[in-house]
Design an enzyme around this catalytic site. Sequence first.
Site, PDB file in Angstrom:
ATOM      1  CB  ILE A  36      -0.141 -61.834 108.475  1.00 52.11           C
ATOM      2  CG1 ILE A  36      -0.882 -61.355 107.263  1.00 52.11           C
ATOM      3  CG2 ILE A  36      -0.958 -61.560 109.708  1.00 52.11           C
ATOM      4  CD1 ILE A  36      -2.249 -62.039 107.151  1.00 52.11           C
ATOM      5  CE1 TYR A 185      -4.100 -71.719 104.415  1.00 55.40           C
ATOM      6  CE2 TYR A 185      -6.049 -70.943 103.238  1.00 55.40           C
ATOM      7  CZ  TYR A 185      -5.049 -70.768 104.080  1.00 55.40           C
ATOM      8  OH  TYR A 185      -4.989 -69.564 104.697  1.00 55.40           O
ATOM      9  CE  LYS A 189      -5.874 -71.192 108.712  1.00 57.59           C
ATOM     10  NZ  LYS A 189      -5.018 -70.589 109.519  1.00 57.59           N
ATOM     11  CB  VAL A 216      -3.158 -60.530 103.463  1.00 62.24           C
ATOM     12  CG1 VAL A 216      -1.968 -59.140 103.824  1.00 62.24           C
ATOM     13  CG2 VAL A 216      -4.407 -60.542 104.235  1.00 62.24           C
TER      14      VAL A 216
END
Length: 271
Positions: A36, A185, A189, A216
């Site tokens: 990204i 994770y 986040k 993604v």
Amino acid sequence: MNGSLSQHDQERLSTPYRDGPPEETVYLVTGASRGIGRGLIEAFLQRPKSTVVAWLRNVRTATPALSALTVAEGSRMIIVQLNSDSETDAQAAVQTLREEHGVTHLDVVVANAAMATNFGPASTMPLEHLQAHMMVNMYAPVLLFQATRLMLQQSKQQAKFVLIGAPISTITNMHDYSRAPLTAYGVSKLAANYMVRKFHFENKWLTAFIIDPGHVQTDMGDQGARLMGRPQAPTTVADSVAGICARIDEATKETTSGHFVIHTDGSQLPW
């Protein structure tokens, strides 16, 4: 989350300002060497009169590929080293921007760099894995904002600080991701989401928000898909980047700041 962009979003991708930008627009993206991050660098470079700052870990290996990207008229790219697990690199990188490249302001900062390397249950997760994820996924975006805040305040546009988030970090929807072995994770986040929302409340001049980029087809995204028994993630980098750019372009303090929005249409995710 997968989904196609509207024609309106696709038309806006390379022309965010119908009458031309008021001045040079300066974008900064972390984790810019692949996935990204690289896609955002490529998209922003296609916009005229843009300075695009690529912050990444290994300048030597990433520079050849980034240097081959198409650059619009009046635009330029600056590549600066940044290790997301460093407590001092962000401040040093800002100093480099000022002193070596003459950059005096920032308009859009995208905290994209992240890690996901521990895939076990919360009950037995080693503390060192949680600490490593907190450093890259939460502390680093905080250090990034603290380092870039004064330059964002110099923006003559609406300054924007954007975190690339993950829906696995929502408490409300945790049942949808309960099988995913991504505790370190997810919680790191989640903590980053809190900090970005806090930046929104503390800084009336700033538009600060989180974007869900979709699941993604990056190294991290495909690895997560395989953990769930799927061959790859459903959303292409191109579609994700197009949606992210559209959401950044349309974001305002009143409508977007302090929220967690989906890349496809800007609808809000619950906390």
